[in-house]
Scaffold this motif. Structure first.
Motif, PDB file in Angstrom:
ATOM      1  N   GLU A   1      18.623  -0.417  25.734  1.00  0.00           N
ATOM      2  CA  GLU A   1      19.247   0.878  25.473  1.00  0.00           C
ATOM      3  C   GLU A   1      18.433   2.018  26.092  1.00  0.00           C
ATOM      4  O   GLU A   1      18.978   3.023  26.540  1.00  0.00           O
ATOM      5  CB  GLU A   1      19.383   1.085  23.964  1.00  0.00           C
ATOM      6  CG  GLU A   1      20.513   1.990  23.580  1.00  0.00           C
ATOM      7  CD  GLU A   1      20.749   2.004  22.076  1.00  0.00           C
ATOM      8  OE1 GLU A   1      19.772   1.768  21.329  1.00  0.00           O
ATOM      9  OE2 GLU A   1      21.896   2.229  21.672  1.00  0.00           O
TER      10      GLU A   1
ATOM     11  N   VAL B   1      27.055  -2.951  21.704  1.00  0.00           N
ATOM     12  CA  VAL B   1      25.622  -3.057  21.503  1.00  0.00           C
ATOM     13  C   VAL B   1      25.241  -4.371  20.824  1.00  0.00           C
ATOM     14  O   VAL B   1      25.833  -4.751  19.821  1.00  0.00           O
ATOM     15  CB  VAL B   1      25.118  -1.869  20.638  1.00  0.00           C
ATOM     16  CG1 VAL B   1      23.607  -1.937  20.473  1.00  0.00           C
ATOM     17  CG2 VAL B   1      25.528  -0.559  21.277  1.00  0.00           C
ATOM     18  N   VAL B   2      24.249  -5.038  21.370  1.00  0.00           N
ATOM     19  CA  VAL B   2      23.740  -6.277  20.780  1.00  0.00           C
ATOM     20  C   VAL B   2      22.587  -5.913  19.855  1.00  0.00           C
ATOM     21  O   VAL B   2      21.618  -5.300  20.285  1.00  0.00           O
ATOM     22  CB  VAL B   2      23.222  -7.245  21.859  1.00  0.00           C
ATOM     23  CG1 VAL B   2      22.645  -8.502  21.222  1.00  0.00           C
ATOM     24  CG2 VAL B   2      24.340  -7.599  22.825  1.00  0.00           C
ATOM     25  N   THR B   3      22.712  -6.264  18.580  1.00  0.00           N
ATOM     26  CA  THR B   3      21.673  -5.903  17.616  1.00  0.00           C
ATOM     27  C   THR B   3      20.878  -7.112  17.131  1.00  0.00           C
ATOM     28  O   THR B   3      19.834  -6.953  16.524  1.00  0.00           O
ATOM     29  CB  THR B   3      22.303  -5.219  16.389  1.00  0.00           C
ATOM     30  OG1 THR B   3      23.267  -6.113  15.838  1.00  0.00           O
ATOM     31  CG2 THR B   3      22.973  -3.913  16.780  1.00  0.00           C
ATOM     32  N   HIS B   4      21.404  -8.299  17.363  1.00  0.00           N
ATOM     33  CA  HIS B   4      20.713  -9.491  16.903  1.00  0.00           C
ATOM     34  C   HIS B   4      20.481 -10.477  18.042  1.00  0.00           C
ATOM     35  O   HIS B   4      21.291 -10.583  18.958  1.00  0.00           O
ATOM     36  CB  HIS B   4      21.508 -10.185  15.799  1.00  0.00           C
ATOM     37  CG  HIS B   4      21.502  -9.436  14.501  1.00  0.00           C
ATOM     38  ND1 HIS B   4      22.194  -8.262  14.324  1.00  0.00           N
ATOM     39  CD2 HIS B   4      20.866  -9.681  13.332  1.00  0.00           C
ATOM     40  CE1 HIS B   4      21.993  -7.810  13.097  1.00  0.00           C
ATOM     41  NE2 HIS B   4      21.183  -8.658  12.464  1.00  0.00           N
TER      42      HIS B   4
ATOM     43  N   GLN C   1      17.218  -9.593  13.607  1.00  0.00           N
ATOM     44  CA  GLN C   1      17.558  -8.275  14.122  1.00  0.00           C
ATOM     45  C   GLN C   1      16.543  -7.851  15.186  1.00  0.00           C
ATOM     46  O   GLN C   1      15.334  -8.049  15.039  1.00  0.00           O
ATOM     47  CB  GLN C   1      17.561  -7.258  12.982  1.00  0.00           C
ATOM     48  CG  GLN C   1      17.958  -5.878  13.455  1.00  0.00           C
ATOM     49  CD  GLN C   1      18.669  -5.082  12.369  1.00  0.00           C
ATOM     50  OE1 GLN C   1      18.715  -5.490  11.216  1.00  0.00           O
ATOM     51  NE2 GLN C   1      19.222  -3.958  12.761  1.00  0.00           N
ATOM     52  N   LEU C   2      17.059  -7.268  16.269  1.00  0.00           N
ATOM     53  CA  LEU C   2      16.178  -6.841  17.358  1.00  0.00           C
ATOM     54  C   LEU C   2      15.539  -5.496  17.038  1.00  0.00           C
ATOM     55  O   LEU C   2      16.138  -4.656  16.374  1.00  0.00           O
ATOM     56  CB  LEU C   2      16.989  -6.721  18.650  1.00  0.00           C
ATOM     57  CG  LEU C   2      17.669  -8.012  19.129  1.00  0.00           C
ATOM     58  CD1 LEU C   2      18.606  -7.703  20.284  1.00  0.00           C
ATOM     59  CD2 LEU C   2      16.629  -9.047  19.538  1.00  0.00           C
ATOM     60  N   GLU C   3      14.324  -5.328  17.524  1.00  0.00           N
ATOM     61  CA  GLU C   3      13.644  -4.051  17.279  1.00  0.00           C
ATOM     62  C   GLU C   3      14.334  -2.940  18.042  1.00  0.00           C
ATOM     63  O   GLU C   3      14.495  -1.820  17.549  1.00  0.00           O
ATOM     64  CB  GLU C   3      12.171  -4.144  17.706  1.00  0.00           C
ATOM     65  CG  GLU C   3      11.328  -4.884  16.686  1.00  0.00           C
ATOM     66  CD  GLU C   3       9.850  -4.836  17.023  1.00  0.00           C
ATOM     67  OE1 GLU C   3       9.460  -3.952  17.812  1.00  0.00           O
ATOM     68  OE2 GLU C   3       9.121  -5.686  16.495  1.00  0.00           O
ATOM     69  N   GLU C   4      14.709  -3.244  19.290  1.00  0.00           N
ATOM     70  CA  GLU C   4      15.468  -2.248  20.039  1.00  0.00           C
ATOM     71  C   GLU C   4      16.796  -2.853  20.475  1.00  0.00           C
ATOM     72  O   GLU C   4      16.848  -3.991  20.952  1.00  0.00           O
ATOM     73  CB  GLU C   4      14.703  -1.793  21.277  1.00  0.00           C
ATOM     74  CG  GLU C   4      15.284  -0.502  21.828  1.00  0.00           C
ATOM     75  CD  GLU C   4      14.978  -0.278  23.303  1.00  0.00           C
ATOM     76  OE1 GLU C   4      15.490   0.702  23.834  1.00  0.00           O
ATOM     77  OE2 GLU C   4      14.259  -1.086  23.906  1.00  0.00           O
ATOM     78  N   ALA C   5      17.843  -2.108  20.277  1.00  0.00           N
ATOM     79  CA  ALA C   5      19.175  -2.607  20.617  1.00  0.00           C
ATOM     80  C   ALA C   5      19.300  -2.801  22.125  1.00  0.00           C
ATOM     81  O   ALA C   5      18.639  -2.132  22.922  1.00  0.00           O
ATOM     82  CB  ALA C   5      20.235  -1.649  20.119  1.00  0.00           C
ATOM     83  N   ILE C   6      20.155  -3.733  22.505  1.00  0.00           N
ATOM     84  CA  ILE C   6      20.445  -4.010  23.901  1.00  0.00           C
ATOM     85  C   ILE C   6      21.932  -3.753  24.098  1.00  0.00           C
ATOM     86  O   ILE C   6      22.739  -4.118  23.254  1.00  0.00           O
ATOM     87  CB  ILE C   6      20.140  -5.490  24.217  1.00  0.00           C
ATOM     88  CG1 ILE C   6      18.662  -5.786  23.987  1.00  0.00           C
ATOM     89  CG2 ILE C   6      20.549  -5.846  25.629  1.00  0.00           C
ATOM     90  CD1 ILE C   6      18.339  -7.272  24.050  1.00  0.00           C
ATOM     91  N   VAL C   7      22.291  -3.118  25.203  1.00  0.00           N
ATOM     92  CA  VAL C   7      23.711  -2.876  25.428  1.00  0.00           C
ATOM     93  C   VAL C   7      24.244  -3.827  26.488  1.00  0.00           C
ATOM     94  O   VAL C   7      23.520  -4.265  27.381  1.00  0.00           O
ATOM     95  CB  VAL C   7      23.992  -1.416  25.855  1.00  0.00           C
ATOM     96  CG1 VAL C   7      23.441  -0.435  24.845  1.00  0.00           C
ATOM     97  CG2 VAL C   7      23.416  -1.142  27.230  1.00  0.00           C
TER      98      VAL C   7
END
Length: 468
Positions: free
Chosen positions: A72, A91-94, A99-105
């Motif tokens: 992100e 957005v990918v949150t896991h 759970q990921l520390e920082e979201a990935i889009v």
RNA sequence: CGGGGAGUAGCGCAGUCUGGUAGCGCACCCGGCUGGGGGCCGGGCGGUCGCAGGUUCAAAUCCUGUCUCCCCGACCA
């Protein structure tokens, strides 16, 4: 265009979806707004893709591939860009079960990820221009998806380039617009387009200047069929893409990005489709000629097979339909729905008369031709029918593009087509007024046809319409 | 999020207003006849009407709640 349907706006989506469903091009996917493209539709796309790819490579660009998932933080580095895309990001949150520390889009477009690589790849003016293209799928969580035209996930090519000067980037962006996009649309899809400059309101998030090819659909609505952007140094600054120039100075690169998608298949359907289904331009048709055995009889299959062989030797993509178990009418309808350009019907009666029945999809007519010579004439007929579709689409575009005298007039005309009026008479304020009525400035063009370098100069017209 | 509409057989629909235990077309299966533009005739298979509750002798139909989908608008290649 005798039996051609000119749908009313309210029943247009229904017509459109029926054609697609019957033609087995697509069906709704498991996630709202996505789509499945069936083999026949994909075969058409493959030919179009190859045609575009060839033109891209002719400009010197090469294909590459970049990650689907983007941190992100990358998106946040260019302010306007992230603002433009934030609402429509998936957005990918896991990941890995937690759970990921920082979201990935999931990439909505790849400027950020590509440019993070460009920063590492570029250090000298000798590395420029860097011309990269990627064929990939992207995701934009649209509020209101439309089959083919605005799906949540779509397949496209996106080009990303870096140049030493603004002028060079400018020229390249325009070259892509004309030599890749407009040319492929006219020559392959048989759809004429307006090439023009986007207004400030309509330009791509993060671009300095956006250019587009705008098509006129059968219902008079506009479809943006391809875009090419001059990004200036916006991303170069955000991603620190610098090079040592000849004079030893460290400079930021000047960039472009450009894209065209499976939306083009939607355009083909909406421009060329008729009451009987698709009409695929011969250059894109996976099957250009179907030889249909109307009825079994002595020597019929043999004659049909010989005809198929002759055509294939002549370089015509030909298919034999010898399935006499299925009624003739049904098979004819199937081929019409799929938009096969030419159908040759052969039965005992034809064989006795040494002729074939020939039906051409582009002109809705049925005739007979001499069996011994028809294979020789087909290549020329295919070329004629390609030209015929372009002529019909051009007549459609021209008939639905009218001069407007005022903004109110333009708003009226936009109910079923394009309106053209001086940009000076519209301006940013007029553009807002049009927007309230659901009408947008599709692009700015010059009377002399040259690219618009200065929107406020004399002789610049606005093309306004309702858009998909 | 605002405004409309729809959930009944695999698909597309009628029936709902005026309750009486579900029907049509396509598809599918069987038989026959046909065979140059989605064939015809006859015979079949298949659903308890989105879900939950209520009223009633009786509910697809009336009442209450709830879920889902579609269309128009706002965002956009």
């Amino acid at each position: 265009m005798s039996s051609v349907l000119v749908p009313q706006e309210q029943d247009f989506p229904r017509w459109y979806q029926e054609v697609i469903a019957k033609a087995q091009l697509a069906e709704n996917g498991p996630v709202r707004g996505t789509m499945v493209i069936r083999p026949w539709g994909y075969a058409i796309w493959e030919r179009l893709e190859a045609a575009i790819d060839e033109r891209i490579k002719a400009t010197g660009a090469r294909n590459a591939y970049f990650p689907l998932l983007i941190p992100e933080a990358y998106l946040r580095r260019e302010a306007e860009h992230v603002e433009g895309f934030s609402p429509e990001l998936a957005v990918v949150t896991h990941g890995g079960g937690k759970q990921l520390e920082e979201a990935i889009v999931v990439r909505p477009t790849s400027e950020t990820i590509v440019n993070s690589s460009f920063a590492k790849w570029i250090s000298s003016y000798r590395d420029l221009p860097l011309l990269i293209n990627q064929w990939a799928n992207v995701v934009r969580w649209e509020l209101r998806p439309r089959l083919f035209l605005r799906t949540s996930e779509f397949l496209w090519q996106e080009g990303h380039t870096a140049h030493a000067t603004r002028e060079e980037a400018h020229e390249y962006a325009l070259r892509i617009l004309a030599e890749v996009y407009a040319d492929a649309m006219v020559e392959e899809l048989a759809i004429p387009v307006f090439q023009g400059r986007k207004t400030e309101r309509e330009k791509f998030a993060g671009a300095e200047v956006s250019w587009s090819c705008e098509g006129v659909m059968r219902d008079g609505k506009a479809l943006q069929m391809g875009t090419s952007h001059e990004l200036g140094q916006n991303f170069a600054r955000a991603f620190d893409i610098q090079f040592s120039d000849r004079d030893g100075e460290l400079r930021h690169v000047w960039q472009t990005s450009w894209g065209a998608s499976t939306r083009l298949i939607g355009a083909m359907i909406m421009v060329h489709g008729d009451d009987h289904g698709l009409r695929v331009p011969p250059r894109l048709a996976p099957v250009q000629v179907v030889v249909l055995v109307a009825r079994a009889g002595e020597g019929v299959i043999e004659a049909a097979t010989t005809l198929v062989d002759d055509l294939q030797r002549a370089g015509v993509r030909t298919e034999l339909d010898g399935n006499v178990e299925v009624s003739v009418g049904r098979r004819i309808v199937d081929h019409e729905l799929r938009g096969v350009p030419i159908r040759l019907e052969l039965g005992p009666r034809d064989l006795a008369a040494d002729q074939v029945v020939i039906a051409r999809r582009a002109r809705a007519e049925k005739d007979t031709a001499a069996l011994p010579y028809v294979a020789l004439e087909i290549p020329n007929m295919l070329a004629q029918d390609q030209a015929e579709l372009l002529a019909q689409a051009t007549a459609l575009r021209d008939g639905r593009t009218r001069a407007a005298r005022s903004i109110d007039d333009a708003r009226e005309l936009a109910s079923d087509g394009f309106a053209r009026l001086p940009w000076k008479a519209v301006g940013a304020e007029g553009e807002n007024r049009l927007a309230q009525a659901g009408v947008s400035v599709r692009c700015l063009v010059r009377e002399d046809g040259r690219p618009v370098d200065d929107p406020d100069a004399a002789g610049v017209d606005a093309l306004v319409a309702r858009a998909y």
